[in-house]
Design a protein around this motif. Structure first.
Motif, short mmCIF file in Angstrom:
data_model
loop_
_atom_site.label_atom_id
_atom_site.label_comp_id
_atom_site.label_asym_id
_atom_site.label_seq_id
_atom_site.Cartn_x
_atom_site.Cartn_y
_atom_site.Cartn_z
N ILE A 8 0.85 -1.20 0.00
CA ILE A 8 0.00 0.00 0.00
C ILE A 8 0.88 1.25 0.00
CG2 ILE A 8 -1.85 1.29 1.18
CD1 ILE A 8 -2.88 -1.44 0.57
N MET A 44 -2.42 7.76 -1.81
CA MET A 44 -3.76 8.08 -1.28
C MET A 44 -3.89 9.59 -1.07
SD MET A 44 -4.04 4.80 1.30
CE MET A 44 -5.73 5.07 1.83
N MET A 52 -13.28 7.69 -2.93
CA MET A 52 -13.00 6.28 -2.67
C MET A 52 -11.67 5.92 -3.34
SD MET A 52 -15.35 2.98 -3.38
CE MET A 52 -14.84 2.85 -5.07
N THR A 105 -8.85 2.95 -4.06
CA THR A 105 -8.58 1.52 -4.02
C THR A 105 -7.30 1.23 -4.81
OG1 THR A 105 -10.11 1.33 -5.88
CG2 THR A 105 -10.96 0.69 -3.74
N PHE A 106 -6.79 0.04 -4.64
CA PHE A 106 -5.60 -0.38 -5.39
C PHE A 106 -5.94 -1.67 -6.12
CE2 PHE A 106 -4.00 2.13 -1.86
CZ PHE A 106 -3.11 2.98 -2.50
N CYS A 107 -5.41 -1.78 -7.34
CA CYS A 107 -5.69 -2.98 -8.11
C CYS A 107 -4.41 -3.41 -8.81
CB CYS A 107 -6.79 -2.65 -9.12
SG CYS A 107 -7.30 -4.07 -10.06
N THR A 135 -3.27 2.80 -8.55
CA THR A 135 -4.19 3.53 -7.68
C THR A 135 -5.44 3.92 -8.46
OG1 THR A 135 -2.20 4.48 -6.72
CG2 THR A 135 -4.29 5.48 -6.08
N TYR A 136 -6.60 3.68 -7.84
CA TYR A 136 -7.89 4.03 -8.46
C TYR A 136 -8.60 5.06 -7.59
CZ TYR A 136 -7.49 0.31 -11.92
OH TYR A 136 -7.08 -0.46 -12.97
N ASN A 189 -12.22 6.62 -7.18
CA ASN A 189 -13.63 6.39 -7.55
C ASN A 189 -13.74 5.49 -8.78
OD1 ASN A 189 -14.49 7.85 -5.38
ND2 ASN A 189 -14.55 9.79 -6.50
N CYS A 210 -8.54 4.45 -12.87
CA CYS A 210 -7.09 4.40 -12.62
C CYS A 210 -6.49 5.80 -12.77
CB CYS A 210 -6.42 3.43 -13.59
SG CYS A 210 -4.64 3.33 -13.32
N MET A 239 -8.70 4.31 6.59
CA MET A 239 -8.66 3.39 5.43
C MET A 239 -7.42 2.49 5.51
SD MET A 239 -9.53 5.43 1.93
CE MET A 239 -10.57 6.84 1.94
N MET A 265 -7.09 -1.57 5.59
CA MET A 265 -6.36 -2.30 4.55
C MET A 265 -5.29 -3.23 5.16
SD MET A 265 -5.67 0.76 1.84
CE MET A 265 -6.92 1.44 0.77
#
Ligand code: DC
Length: 230
Positions: free
Chosen positions: A32, A37, A69, A71-73, A83-84, A86, A89, A119, A123
């Motif tokens: 992370i 973020m 929002m 998130t990571f993918c 990093t995303y 909402n 990417c 958050m 995580m």
């Protein structure tokens, strides 16, 4: 094998994320990037007109926090998480000089830090995580089994960031990057809430004269020691 939490803190552009990503890949941990973020919140604020010449519209940003929002993918091609914001990417967009210029002031805001720390704790709840940032070993996971504090000279860091941006084809000036790094160090280290500082039990790594493979080997050794696998 004992699952642990690994906290990697340190100055801007000192190669924390490269080390952390490589280790995560090698040992199968979740990585992370907490700087990403804060950068995503900054991008959101810029895109929504919450940052102008007059500064940051703190009240509107505070009210918008529930709409952000992050998130990571995992990117299958690079093997690293993207990093995303909402659901979109923003890995490239969060690394521009404009975002870099505003991210430290955004990261001084208490309500932004509170939301990010919540958050981050979620995580990392299940351990098996490597988190890099400024306050991971001191605030987010003060009980992390392995804490590393990374640093390098401002000149070395500026050159690394310059090379990185040039490789991506983004026009930039070495002097501008150096000034930005020094200014971010100043803001990050002197802010009232969660300033950048070494946790008492962190191991210091000055990587000014180390190659990436040397840093990788060093970190792997620390991991083995902390996870009790030696
Ligand atoms: O690691 P980075 O350069 O992408 O971080 C961007 C900014 O975010 C940095 O100037 C300080 C802030 N930051 C923070 O305050 N706390 C963290 N845990 C991570 C980053």
């Amino acid at each position: 094998m004992k699952l642990i939490t690994i906290a990697i803190d340190g100055h801007s552009s000192c190669g924390k994320s490269t080390m952390a990503k490589d280790l995560a890949k090698e040992i199968g941990y979740i990585y992370i990037d907490t700087g990403a973020m804060y950068r995503s919140v900054t991008l959101f604020a810029l895109r929504n007109g919450l940052i102008t010449e007059a500064g940051i519209d703190e009240e509107s940003l505070r009210q918008s926090m529930a709409d952000i929002m992050i998130t990571f993918c995992l990117n299958e091609e690079t093997g690293r998480p993207d990093t995303y914001l909402n659901g979109v990417c923003v890995e490239k967009e969060i690394r521009t000089m404009e975002v870099s210029k505003w991210v430290s002031p955004i990261a001084t805001l208490g309500f932004v830090r509170e939301a990010m720390v919540d958050m981050q704790r979620l995580m990392g709840e299940a351990k098996g995580v490597i988190m890099d940032g400024r306050d991971i070993g001191t605030v987010v996971f003060p009980d992390a089994e392995l804490k590393v504090f990374v640093t390098a000279s401002a000149d070395v860091r500026a050159q690394r960031r310059y090379d990185e941006l040039m490789a991506k084809g983004e026009a930039c000036s070495l002097d501008e990057i150096r000034a930005n790094i020094i200014e971010r160090d100043r803001i990050d280290s002197t802010r009232a809430i969660s300033p950048l500082r070494k946790a008492d039990d962190a191991i210091v790594l000055d990587n000014s004269d180390m190659t990436i493979p040397e840093q990788k080997a060093w970190l792997l050794e620390q991991y083995h020691r902390a996870a009790g696998e030696d």
